[in-house]
Design a protein around this motif. Sequence first.
Motif, PDB file in Angstrom:
ATOM      1  N   CYS A  61       1.154  -1.330  -0.265  1.00  0.00           N
ATOM      2  CA  CYS A  61       0.019  -0.026   0.106  1.00  0.00           C
ATOM      3  C   CYS A  61       0.838   1.250  -0.131  1.00  0.00           C
ATOM      4  O   CYS A  61       1.989   1.182   0.456  1.00  0.00           O
ATOM      5  N   SER A  63       0.078   4.296   1.570  1.00  0.00           N
ATOM      6  CA  SER A  63       0.206   4.955   2.646  1.00  0.00           C
ATOM      7  C   SER A  63      -0.813   4.206   3.813  1.00  0.00           C
ATOM      8  O   SER A  63      -1.673   3.262   3.252  1.00  0.00           O
ATOM      9  N   PRO A  64      -0.661   4.263   5.101  1.00  0.00           N
ATOM     10  CA  PRO A  64      -1.202   3.491   6.011  1.00  0.00           C
ATOM     11  C   PRO A  64      -2.480   3.915   6.338  1.00  0.00           C
ATOM     12  O   PRO A  64      -2.834   5.240   6.765  1.00  0.00           O
ATOM     13  N   CYS A  65      -3.772   3.262   6.219  1.00  0.00           N
ATOM     14  CA  CYS A  65      -4.873   3.842   6.710  1.00  0.00           C
ATOM     15  C   CYS A  65      -4.871   3.139   8.155  1.00  0.00           C
ATOM     16  O   CYS A  65      -4.583   2.019   8.391  1.00  0.00           O
ATOM     17  N   PHE A  67      -6.759   2.543  10.575  1.00  0.00           N
ATOM     18  CA  PHE A  67      -7.753   1.346  10.860  1.00  0.00           C
ATOM     19  C   PHE A  67      -7.127   0.316  10.560  1.00  0.00           C
ATOM     20  O   PHE A  67      -7.681  -0.893  11.195  1.00  0.00           O
ATOM     21  N   CYS A  68      -6.385   0.066   9.553  1.00  0.00           N
ATOM     22  CA  CYS A  68      -6.216  -1.228   8.936  1.00  0.00           C
ATOM     23  C   CYS A  68      -5.628  -2.406   9.418  1.00  0.00           C
ATOM     24  O   CYS A  68      -4.657  -2.530  10.038  1.00  0.00           O
ATOM     25  N   CYS A  70      -5.277  -5.288   7.692  1.00  0.00           N
ATOM     26  CA  CYS A  70      -4.750  -6.273   6.707  1.00  0.00           C
ATOM     27  C   CYS A  70      -3.306  -6.566   6.781  1.00  0.00           C
ATOM     28  O   CYS A  70      -2.280  -5.733   7.266  1.00  0.00           O
ATOM     29  N   ARG A  72      -0.055  -5.918   5.218  1.00  0.00           N
ATOM     30  CA  ARG A  72       0.423  -5.275   4.148  1.00  0.00           C
ATOM     31  C   ARG A  72       1.816  -4.252   4.499  1.00  0.00           C
ATOM     32  O   ARG A  72       2.061  -4.354   5.675  1.00  0.00           O
ATOM     33  N   GLY A 113      -5.570  -7.766  -0.758  1.00  0.00           N
ATOM     34  CA  GLY A 113      -4.141  -7.191  -0.244  1.00  0.00           C
ATOM     35  C   GLY A 113      -4.351  -6.602   1.356  1.00  0.00           C
ATOM     36  O   GLY A 113      -5.227  -7.123   1.903  1.00  0.00           O
ATOM     37  N   GLY A 114      -3.415  -5.713   1.550  1.00  0.00           N
ATOM     38  CA  GLY A 114      -2.813  -4.578   0.565  1.00  0.00           C
ATOM     39  C   GLY A 114      -3.790  -4.242  -0.421  1.00  0.00           C
ATOM     40  O   GLY A 114      -5.014  -4.307  -0.452  1.00  0.00           O
ATOM     41  N   THR A 115      -3.001  -3.530  -1.551  1.00  0.00           N
ATOM     42  CA  THR A 115      -3.705  -3.037  -2.755  1.00  0.00           C
ATOM     43  C   THR A 115      -3.239  -3.700  -4.159  1.00  0.00           C
ATOM     44  O   THR A 115      -2.299  -3.275  -4.489  1.00  0.00           O
ATOM     45  N   ASP A 148      -8.063   0.210  -4.346  1.00  0.00           N
ATOM     46  CA  ASP A 148      -8.053   1.411  -3.737  1.00  0.00           C
ATOM     47  C   ASP A 148      -8.202   2.481  -4.654  1.00  0.00           C
ATOM     48  O   ASP A 148      -7.633   2.735  -5.497  1.00  0.00           O
ATOM     49  N   GLN A 173     -14.973   3.133   3.177  1.00  0.00           N
ATOM     50  CA  GLN A 173     -14.998   2.965   4.476  1.00  0.00           C
ATOM     51  C   GLN A 173     -16.052   4.256   5.183  1.00  0.00           C
ATOM     52  O   GLN A 173     -16.895   3.686   5.807  1.00  0.00           O
ATOM     53  N   ARG A 185      -7.247   8.308   5.699  1.00  0.00           N
ATOM     54  CA  ARG A 185      -7.828   7.545   4.496  1.00  0.00           C
ATOM     55  C   ARG A 185      -8.584   8.638   4.011  1.00  0.00           C
ATOM     56  O   ARG A 185      -9.908   8.809   4.113  1.00  0.00           O
TER      57      ARG A 185
HETATM   58  S1  SF4 Z   1      -5.012  -2.494   2.646  1.00  0.00           S
HETATM   59 FE1  SF4 Z   1      -6.564  -0.875   1.975  1.00  0.00          FE
HETATM   60  S2  SF4 Z   1      -7.495  -0.252   3.940  1.00  0.00           S
HETATM   61 FE2  SF4 Z   1      -5.350  -1.613   4.564  1.00  0.00          FE
HETATM   62  S3  SF4 Z   1      -3.908   0.282   4.750  1.00  0.00           S
HETATM   63 FE3  SF4 Z   1      -3.889  -0.436   2.505  1.00  0.00          FE
HETATM   64  S4  SF4 Z   1      -5.046   0.992   1.563  1.00  0.00           S
HETATM   65 FE4  SF4 Z   1      -5.563   1.272   3.600  1.00  0.00          FE
END
Ligand code: SF4
Length: 458
Positions: A61, A63-65, A67-68, A70, A72, A113-115, A148, A173, A185
């Motif tokens: 990704c 940049s970091p969201c 809340f995420c 996942c 990545r 992912g990730g993205t 994304d 979101q 985000r």
């Molecule tokens: S996986 Fe999606 S929600 Fe999670 S940090 Fe990456 S862009 Fe953000």
Amino acid sequence: MTIAITKDLLNKYDVAGPRYTSYPTAVDWTNTINQKNYFTALNNFKTKNKPLSLYLHIPFCESPCYFCACNRVIRTRKAKYGDEFITNLFKEIDLVINKIGKNKTVSLLHWGGGTPNFLEDYQIAKIHTKIAENFNLSNDAEISIEVDSRTLDNSRIGFLKQLGYNRLSMGVQDFDKQVQLAVNRVQSYEEIALLTQDFREHGIKSLNYDLIYGLPYQSIKSFKQTVKEVIKLRPDRIALYNFAYLPKHQPFQKKINPKDLPSADIRVKIFLQARDMLLDNGYDAIAMDHFALKSDEMAKSFASGSLYRNFMGYTLRYTDDFIGFGPSAIGYVGNTFVQNTKLLKNYQIKLNLNTLPVERGLVLSDDDLIRQWVINALMCQFTINKAEFKSMFNVEFNFYFAREQTHIVECQKQGLLDFNDNTMTISEIGKLFIRNICMGFDAYLQKRSPEVKFSNTI
Ligand code: SF4
Ligand SMILES: C[S@@+](CC[C@H](N)C(=O)[O-])C[C@H]1O[C@@H](n2cnc3c(N)ncnc32)[C@H](O)[C@@H]1O
């Protein structure tokens, strides 16, 4: 139907618990499973001719969201990271193909992912070609990809459509600016609206939006506005996730101040309000936390009792086996769960040694398989047919789950389910507590170390 939840129910059930994207849950797998076990499972699989599912995990990704949750890594969007990754991904695919042979039929291909659209178009095409050369993508295969919005435009959507991608899932979101800033985000309604128009122009069969409730600064009023805007754009499907807040395990979540999070009571109200608004506007509620337009295949599949769930979410294409590629990817082959190492570096090291990067997993016991069936049926159909259970496992439901009777009776008393001679069926209120109901059938619950932490169920 408007549902009212009592404070007693909330107090009792707002506890940490699994989401049951698998049973046994990933935390109950062990690190005794490695390449050898996977090869044994793949050898058995060789004899089967049924279609399978494929999952590709793209771990990058930009940049970091905050809340995420996942798996990545954050990288600037440079092609070299994707190129390096593809080299290892191809080694992994080759090692699996050496075991199972080419041209196995695939009815479901999902990129997560990730993205995935962190990658350049040529990189996506290269991976797609590799898959198509080694597997037989069936004509009616569901081919889906998570995207994304911030690295997407009209031409990229056209490119994906041309490659055969028929389902796209986009993280939306929340549209509220204060919430977006708090979770890092930021994407405007106008950007999402434009991309949605582009999806339609390119004839993408199904578009999903991910929404999250329980984020910092969300209020009943602010989320009402988000849902209003979502309804205006009419995605075919909506996943309305409960925010999984686990700052001990997700370092970026530490940037979220717990004081800014809505209380359990408000979270439930936000969810119920969104649910009512969607139901009033042409959507059906699907299983735990999904919604689909009545015309969408998913709504029809849920209504007819043929919806399934796997790590990729709810799905219409059931396959006995699925194979995952990429760091942290999960596979399920011949009743064996396998999971790749989560760390990109370890993934690379293993593949440089020509070894599959399997790190954890579980060979399911007979009891695991029975409970897996029950939990899947509850999560996907909200009902258990006892005659069907008996025909599957050759044992009476009430006899097998004698020890669970106390839990069942307790849930019945609280109006969460109806239990009779033929069926066990979850009530409308019970659907909100489905994770708690399933926990009563989870044989690992008592055995788990207190260190293992799940997000709250409500
Ligand atoms: S996986 Fe999606 S929600 Fe999670 S940090 Fe990456 S862009 Fe953000
Ligand atoms: C892999 S991401 C989606 C693809 C893409 N990276 C994006 O963000 O648009 C999958 C989805 O998981 C959901 N998600 C991630 N972390 C979460 C969390 N902590 N709690 C609940 N949902 C979460 C988000 O809705 C997100 O869109």
